[in-house]
Design an enzyme around this catalytic site. Structure first.
Site, PDB file in Angstrom:
ATOM      1  N   HIS A   1       0.848  -1.206   0.000  1.00  0.00           N
ATOM      2  CA  HIS A   1       0.000   0.000   0.000  1.00  0.00           C
ATOM      3  C   HIS A   1       0.882   1.254   0.000  1.00  0.00           C
ATOM      4  O   HIS A   1       0.722   2.137  -0.839  1.00  0.00           O
ATOM      5  CB  HIS A   1      -0.903  -0.025   1.239  1.00  0.00           C
ATOM      6  CG  HIS A   1      -1.725   1.215   1.447  1.00  0.00           C
ATOM      7  ND1 HIS A   1      -3.097   1.225   1.298  1.00  0.00           N
ATOM      8  CD2 HIS A   1      -1.374   2.477   1.809  1.00  0.00           C
ATOM      9  CE1 HIS A   1      -3.550   2.457   1.545  1.00  0.00           C
ATOM     10  NE2 HIS A   1      -2.519   3.228   1.865  1.00  0.00           N
ATOM     11  N   GLU A   2       1.803   1.300   0.932  1.00  0.00           N
ATOM     12  CA  GLU A   2       2.631   2.511   1.036  1.00  0.00           C
ATOM     13  C   GLU A   2       3.506   2.673  -0.196  1.00  0.00           C
ATOM     14  O   GLU A   2       3.761   3.800  -0.643  1.00  0.00           O
ATOM     15  CB  GLU A   2       3.486   2.481   2.306  1.00  0.00           C
ATOM     16  CG  GLU A   2       2.681   2.382   3.619  1.00  0.00           C
ATOM     17  CD  GLU A   2       1.526   3.361   3.742  1.00  0.00           C
ATOM     18  OE1 GLU A   2       1.586   4.439   3.121  1.00  0.00           O
ATOM     19  OE2 GLU A   2       0.546   3.038   4.442  1.00  0.00           O
TER      20      GLU A   2
HETATM   21  N1  BES Z   1      -1.317   8.187   4.063  1.00  0.00           N
HETATM   22  C1  BES Z   1      -1.866   7.207   4.923  1.00  0.00           C
HETATM   23  C2  BES Z   1      -1.794   7.571   6.363  1.00  0.00           C
HETATM   24  C3  BES Z   1      -2.521   8.849   6.697  1.00  0.00           C
HETATM   25  C4  BES Z   1      -3.744   9.131   6.128  1.00  0.00           C
HETATM   26  C5  BES Z   1      -1.957   9.735   7.572  1.00  0.00           C
HETATM   27  C6  BES Z   1      -4.370  10.313   6.425  1.00  0.00           C
HETATM   28  C7  BES Z   1      -2.598  10.913   7.869  1.00  0.00           C
HETATM   29  C8  BES Z   1      -3.814  11.201   7.293  1.00  0.00           C
HETATM   30  C9  BES Z   1      -1.196   5.864   4.706  1.00  0.00           C
HETATM   31  O1  BES Z   1      -0.854   5.586   3.391  1.00  0.00           O
HETATM   32  C10 BES Z   1      -2.197   4.823   5.077  1.00  0.00           C
HETATM   33  O2  BES Z   1      -3.131   4.641   4.352  1.00  0.00           O
HETATM   34  N2  BES Z   1      -2.022   4.192   6.215  1.00  0.00           N
HETATM   35  C11 BES Z   1      -2.975   3.241   6.714  1.00  0.00           C
HETATM   36  C12 BES Z   1      -2.432   1.861   6.682  1.00  0.00           C
HETATM   37  C13 BES Z   1      -2.756   1.279   5.376  1.00  0.00           C
HETATM   38  C14 BES Z   1      -1.898   0.191   4.952  1.00  0.00           C
HETATM   39  C15 BES Z   1      -4.184   0.904   5.199  1.00  0.00           C
HETATM   40  C16 BES Z   1      -3.292   3.601   8.123  1.00  0.00           C
HETATM   41  O3  BES Z   1      -2.541   4.343   8.699  1.00  0.00           O
HETATM   42  O4  BES Z   1      -4.310   3.123   8.631  1.00  0.00           O
HETATM   43 ZN    ZN Z   2      -2.505   5.190   2.188  1.00  0.00          ZN
END
Ligand code: BES
Ligand code: ZN
Length: 845
Positions: free
Chosen positions: A290-291
């Site tokens: 995902h990342e």
């Molecule tokens: N970019 C997000 C994290 C995020 C989103 C930080 C909105 C601040 C505001 C990151 O790519 C993400 O989606 N993280 C998920 C985990 C993912 C694998 C589903 C999370 O943090 O839940």
């Molecule tokens: Zn994300």
């Protein structure tokens, strides 16, 4: 498109930042100097800051007048003239523990307390680290220089490679053009492992030295292969020299796609390769992919404004599965999508008042509040899965390649993506998608034989009260009869004479084959009976879908739960994980209809016993070498059913496993470890066992083991020990705030702990608000509570407590929806309890 003159970018276009930071861990202070080169479009400009104490602002080395406005998170600056300028801003800032901006993570190695400094800038926290135009559209290059109270043996990481160290200052290469929210760095005593992709990208995994070195291996392999996959799939090279993955002990989100330096919760990156359950490995793999999907979609091309954050997240949420399916085809990773994202989206999106995937937002502070993961991630990904299945992978790849080429190092909107995909596929993708993106909710399609004609109609599906606003969706129907249109746009469509159609097709009528569109189907009695007679021949996803749709229809009171009970046995011997997941989810719902310690509960336990008996016998307690993925993943479902049933042989078997592994509980097979420990705590518990486990929790670096211990400890029936657990809630040395919600949920879900957990939440709400209040997780404490309550008394208490808080920023929607969620469940239980319990009794043999 959002054009707003409150955006600072409209007044100043930064092109380069020289960020110098001096971080003192001992005094928890940051002092910094940022030099911003850019173009002023007016003489009155604003630069973001939050909690910065600005001491001077110079333009071309001359002091200029400025004021700071904390409410607007701004430094307002008056320039002598417009045009190219270089601003130098000196400031100091506090280093706080809130897991935003620059923050310390705490951990222990051999009893010694240590910390790592890391960053979290999304959405709007870069401004807490250095003054900047903190908007995704304001892309610039960054030259980072870092100084800190450094000691021997520390590693420093950033978006780009280090270029030199001079007088204790670490200088990093200039970045490519990028958004502020993706800037990152970290330092501390790290261990790391590295490899190189086929194309020459350096890939690394880093973590604290509290972990065993082999815990980095799995992630390194997945990260390397994910980058290789995306370079090929996107037909666009990874543009940076390295891709570091770093696990931070304190982390508010799950992971964060900082360009070149992705950060993760430890649980989502590091794992013991020799003893981690397959589903946990799959989860970690999808988090990494995902990342890494974001390194292009999000980092290289970024949403123009925060209203399109869904675009970033929905897309990465789809791509994580596309990538892992390519890397590990034997995992059938889309099944995980079907058992986690799909039900999450269908459940959440059925409550009136839910947000749409795309929501206009001006104030970025609101974006965190609007961030509903079941919608933005799960439903949004499902929208894109729908697009992918409509246009196919070739058009998707072609469209993406064009999209990256057109917008790289720049910004884009949803419309830009639809345009690129539309061009590549010759389909009006935008028109189809807008009905899903801009409207909340989803349709149920009623499939009926009316006067001999097979007829479909759509209307919005609700669980609980809902106001029908006559919404229509463009539904990719994917029917198995040729007469089914590809897209249903109207309220109603007649497919033709049912008897003829049935005869020609030679099989029962089905819609949404593959379960890739975001709707459910309510077949009339004739069609459902036909479908159920052949349910055993259906593939596993179709069986899951049948059960899932019926469960939702039962929640929505369109079929009765009592009618579902007799169906369960038909599926109970399925070897497929997805079928067991759907089956035991229904079985789990039945627990709401029985009162603890009642005869009805005893009958339900017996039903669980009968449902699980054959599979328990078939699979046994310990994983066998070479067994199928389905067997590994199904075992926990059936064993936990047997334990819920209080099956004496199961209780004894788990106890035996505990006894055999007492010397090293971490060595219990990870798939069954949580169940074995919980069984021990429930049936053979003691204060000594409890304290030993709590101690192990504190000491183990293994996140899977930690979560097994958490599951065990929160299930204790002992009132004194429940009290002990709750005392630990606010002890960050035992339970980190980032992990607390799981503990709270565990105690709340334990009938013997529910009262105590609920009392804690109410009594210590202000502590919770102070501790995780700024965080996106905060509102999920309410969601979790609403997920469990099912009595009129709890509903009344819930309202009494939360209604007065309904105007708290970020909580309004959650509280409103959750009152509905509990209310509809209370009504359901009251209306159907007697019938459900009768149906359960009738099933027993
Ligand atoms: N970019 C997000 C994290 C995020 C989103 C930080 C909105 C601040 C505001 C990151 O790519 C993400 O989606 N993280 C998920 C985990 C993912 C694998 C589903 C999370 O943090 O839940
Ligand atoms: Zn994300």
């Amino acid at each position: 498109m959002t054009e707003n003159n409150t955006h600072f970018y409209t007044k100043f276009h930064p092109s380069n930042y020289n960020v110098y930071l001096d971080i003192n861990r001992a005094t928890k202070t940051i002092s910094g100097q940022t030099t911003i080169t850019g173009e002023a479009l007016t003489t009155e400009i604003s630069i973001h800051q939050k909690a910065l104490k600005v001491t001077s602002v110079q333009s071309q080395n001359t002091d200029v007048p400025f004021t700071t406005d904390d409410a607007a998170e701004a430094i307002n600056i008056t320039l002598p003239s417009t045009g190219e300028t270089t601003l130098t801003i000196d400031y100091t800032a506090p280093l706080t523990d809130a897991m935003m901006g620059i923050y310390p993570s705490y951990y222990e190695v051999n009893g010694e307390k240590k910390q790592i400094i890391g960053t979290q800038f999304e959405t709007t926290f870069a401004r807490q680290a250095f003054p900047c135009v903190d908007e995704p559209e304001a892309k610039a290059t960054f030259d980072l220089a870092l100084k800190f109270d450094e000691h021997e043996g520390e590693t420093v990481l950033a978006n780009m490679p280090e270029k030199k160290v001079e007088d204790g200052v670490h200088y990093f290469d200039t970045t490519v053009k990028m958004s502020t929210y993706l800037v990152a760095f970290a330092f501390g005593e790290l261990q790391g492992k590295q490899t190189t992709t086929k194309s020459g990208v350096q890939v690394g995994v880093f973590g604290t030295k509290a972990h065993k070195a082999n815990e980095l291996d799995f992630a390194l392999d997945i990260a390397k292969r994910s980058i290789e996959f995306y370079e090929d799939f996107y037909q666009t090279p990874y543009p940076l020299p390295h891709s570091w993955q770093l696990a931070l002990p304190d982390f508010s989100a799950g992971a964060m796609e900082n360009w070149g330096l992705v950060t993760y919760r430890e649980a989502y990156l590091l794992l013991d390769p020799d003893n981690t359950a397959l589903d946990m490995k799959q989860l970690v793999a999808t988090v990494i992919s995902h990342e890494l999907a974001h390194q292009w979609f999000g980092d290289l091309v970024t949403m123009k404004w925060w209203d399109d954050l869904w675009l970033n997240e929905s897309f990465a949420n789809m791509m994580e599965y596309v990538a892992i399916d390519a890397l590990e085809p034997d995992w059938h990773i889309w099944e995980m999508f079907q058992t986690s994202d799909v039900p999450a989206a269908l459940q959440r999106d059925a409550t009136d008042g839910v947000q749409s995937v795309h929501v206009s937002v001006e104030d970025p502070a609101e974006i965190d509040a609007l961030f509903d993961s079941a919608i933005v991630y799960a439903k949004g990904a499902r929208m894109l899965v729908m697009v992918r299945s409509l246009i196919g992978d070739d058009a998707l790849r072609k469209g993406l390649k064009a999209y990256f080429a057109a917008h790289r190092y720049g910004n884009a909107t949803g419309a830009d993506l639809w345009a690129a995909l539309g061009e590549a596929s010759n389909l009006d993708v935008g028109a189809i998608m807008n009905s899903w993106l801009e409207q909340p909710g989803y349709p149920v399609v009623d499939a009926k034989v009316v006067d001999g004609q097979l007829t479909l109609s759509q209307h919005q599906f609700f669980v609980g009260d809902g106001v029908d606003q006559d919404r229509k969706w463009q539904i990719p129907l994917n029917g198995n009869y040729a007469a089914t249109p590809q897209i249903m746009k109207d309220a109603r469509v007649v497919l033709g004479d049912y008897a003829d159609l049935r005869q020609q097709a030679g099989e029962p009528f089905r819609l949404n084959v593959g379960n890739e569109s975001h709707f459910i189907v309510n077949y009339d009695d004739t069609l459902r009976a036909d479908l159920l007679t052949t349910s055993a021949d259906l593939d596993a996803i179709s069986q899951l879908q049948l059960l899932q749709d019926l469960r939702l229809l039962a929640d929505g009171r369109q079929v009765s739960y009592a009618d579902l009970v007799p169906l369960l046995k038909d599926f109970a011997e399925s070897p497929a994980t997805v079928v067991n997941a759907a089956l035991y989810r229904i079985a789990g719902t039945l627990t709401q209809f029985v009162t603890p310690e009642s005869t009805e509960e005893a009958q339900l336990r017996k039903l669980y016993d009968q449902l699980s008996a054959k599979q328990v016998a078939r699979l046994g307690w310990t994983p066998r070498a070479g067994e199928s993925n389905d067997d590994q993943l199904t075992r926990p479902y059936v064993l936990s059913a047997a334990l819920y049933a209080k099956n004496p042989a199961a209780i004894e078997a788990a106890h035996q496993l505990f006894t055999d592994n007492q010397a090293d509980l971490g060595a219990l097979p990870a798939d069954i470890r949580a169940m074995v420990l919980a069984n021990e705590v429930k049936h053979y518990g003691s204060t000594e066992l409890f304290e030993a486990l709590l101690n192990a929790y504190r000491q183990t670096p293994d996140a899977s083991f930690k979560s097994a211990i958490r599951a065990a400890l929160t299930s204790t029936p002992d009132a004194a020990l429940i009290k002990r657990v709750i005392e630990a809630f606010e002890d960050a040395d035992t339970i980190k705030p980032q992990d607390l919600r799981g503990w709270y949920r565990g105690v709340l879900a334990n009938p013997k702990g529910e009262q105590a957990a609920w009392d804690w939440l109410r009594d210590d709400w202000s502590w919770l608000e102070a501790t995780v209040g700024g965080d996106m997780e905060f509102s999920t404490y309410i969601t979790v509570t609403a997920g469990i309550f099912h009595t009129a008394e709890r509903l009344a208490e819930f309202k009494a407590f939360f209604e007065p808080k309904i105007n708290t920023p970020g909580l309004t929607r959650e509280i409103t929806m959750d009152i509905k969620v509990i209310g509809s469940r209370v009504d359901l239980v009251e209306a159907e309890q007697a019938a459900v319990n009768q149906a359960i009794a009738a099933e027993l043999n």
